[in-house]
Design an enzyme around this catalytic site. Structure first.
Site, short mmCIF file in Angstrom:
data_model
loop_
_atom_site.label_atom_id
_atom_site.label_comp_id
_atom_site.label_asym_id
_atom_site.label_seq_id
_atom_site.Cartn_x
_atom_site.Cartn_y
_atom_site.Cartn_z
N CYS A 48 0.61 -1.03 -0.06
CA CYS A 48 0.09 -0.14 -0.03
C CYS A 48 0.80 1.30 0.01
CB CYS A 48 -0.80 -0.05 1.24
SG CYS A 48 -0.01 -0.13 2.54
N GLY A 187 -9.92 -8.57 3.51
CA GLY A 187 -8.56 -9.05 3.27
C GLY A 187 -7.61 -8.81 4.27
N GLY A 190 -8.02 -5.50 6.16
CA GLY A 190 -9.25 -5.41 7.06
C GLY A 190 -9.11 -6.23 8.30
#
Length: 444
Positions: A48, A187, A190
């Site tokens: 990310c 995922g 999360g």
């Protein structure tokens, strides 16, 4: 063989560009990177807040040029724009960078452990694609070991926690009401969010996911509530804090659906977007009563260099970081030693092959001159000659491997090739030449 790292992270690239680069993933990128022969090995790390390629290249400039072209092609970002944000490390600096990434020292929150799983996944993808050879196998295996050592032998993960934990800290510190939590996406990120919320004893936690079965499994594991994606508008209207971390390539939360959910409400809604590409349309930040925190904003808040406020007491953090840096430095030395030793291996193999050729040729001559020898006699002579040659070569080859692993040891392989006129093909899988790897010739 040059070892290089090329990448962009939250430190060097705006979130808009990083978002496009995050679409460059291993399964798609590896075949293209290895086409043409400019790269002989490659691993793609896409998370990310960073996209990096670790590569072994026969020629530095040709490999770097090819890598830039592929990143531009797959991300859709013009090469000129990429050039201003990509960083390049080679040789010793590349090894040190990879080890620091594995140890969490280059993360948005120093010491976070999630990067280890992401590195392991990238390594597995490269292995399955047959894209990681001898150099990168050793590099990634050692990097994973460095990360484990950092967390096992220091307190680096006690001062800061994961990016998810830090994001929750930020939400609580800046929101007056944090009773109703909505997690969009079931995922890895999360799941981390739900686990951390449960550990903290948060209020009501609801998990929304396109696949309700996955959301239900996650909710059941932590005593949360699962809901189908169709209930998102209703849940947005009820939530105090939304954490979104899906794998969607488009916006999940838009100014339209968030705006509709906010109609008639005067409470503050905090949205934390941990996804890359972003789950939340930037225009959402302009809606009244909405606080949007994305990866770029988190980087500003959590990085002491930009926020001016440390995420933990500096004296404690500095000590732990220094301890991890010491581990990294020692492991860079270890990798350099391995690489120097790896260079002499194909030369030793070539020397043994040369000896076998000489023995075979002499045995053929003996068979021609002494036709009277029986098969058993010829076998005895062959066995004796092979044993003599192997015993003569054993101690010198063991010793040259030991010497080659020391700083300056690359000279021994070169000397052997010159003395015995050996031919070792540069760039072959077993020929990893330290002399061609900048800054590793003399050690770390």
């Amino acid at each position: 063989m040059n070892l290089i790292v090329v990448g962009a992270s939250y430190r060097t690239a705006p979130v808009e560009l990083l978002e496009k680069l995050s679409l460059v993933e291993g399964p798609q990128a590896l075949p293209r990177l290895l086409s043409g022969g400019e790269l002989t090995e490659a691993v793609v790390v896409s998370t990310c807040n960073r996209v990096e390629v670790y590569a072994a290249v026969p020629a530095f400039h040709a490999g770097l040029s090819h890598l830039g072209e592929v990143l531009s092609e797959l991300s859709g970002v013009p090469a000129e724009q990429l050039a201003s944000t990509l960083y390049v490390h080679h040789g010793q600096d590349a090894v040190r960078h990879v080890f620091r990434v594995a140890a969490g020292l280059d993360s948005m929150v120093a010491g976070e452990a999630q990067i280890l799983g992401q590195l392991r996944e990238a390594y597995q993808q490269a292995t399955e694609a047959d894209a990681a050879g001898k150099v990168l196998h050793e590099l990634l295996q050692q990097a994973l070991r460095v990360g484990k050592r950092a967390h096992a032998e220091t307190g680096i993960d006690h001062a800061p926690r994961s990016m998810v934990s830090a994001a929750l800290d930020h939400a609580v510190a800046n929101s007056a009401d944090c009773h109703r939590w909505l997690v969009v996406g079931a995922g890895a990120m999360g799941a981390l969010a739900v686990a951390e919320l449960t550990r903290r004893g948060a209020g009501t936690v609801t998990v929304v996911n396109r696949g309700i079965e996955r959301a239900q499994r996650l909710a059941d594991a932590y005593g949360a509530t699962a809901a189908p994606i169709e209930r998102l508008p209703e849940l947005l209207a009820e939530a105090d804090v939304v954490i979104t971390a899906t794998a969607s390539t488009g916006h999940v939360l838009t100014s339209e659906n968030v705006g509709a959910a906010r109609t008639g409400s005067d409470k503050i809604l905090t949205i934390i977007d941990l996804a890359m590409p972003r789950d939340v349309e930037p225009a959402v930040a302009e809606l009244p009563g909405v606080r949007l925190v994305d990866v770029a904003r988190l980087g500003t808040v959590l990085d002491p260099a930009t926020s001016g406020a440390p995420v933990c007491p500096r004296s404690s953090a500095d000590r732990e970081v220094a301890a991890v840096e010491e581990i990294v430095a020692g492991e860079v030395d270890t990798y350099a030693s391995w690489l120097r030793g790896a260079e002499v291996a194909p030369t030793v193999a070539a020397l043994r092959a040369r000896a076998e050729d000489v023995v075979s040729a002499e045995l053929r001559r003996l068979a021609q001159r002494r036709a009277d020898l029986t098969d058993d006699q010829r076998a005895d002579v062959a066995h004796t000659v092979h044993r003599i040659v192997q015993r003569l070569l054993h101690q010198p080859t063991v010793r040259v491997r030991q010497l080659a692993a020391e700083p300056g040891g690359e000279a021994y392989a070169s000397l052997l090739r010159d003395l015995f006129d050996l031919s070792v093909i540069p760039g072959s899988p077993d020929h990893t030449t330290v002399a061609d790897v900048p800054d590793l010739k003399g050690g770390a």
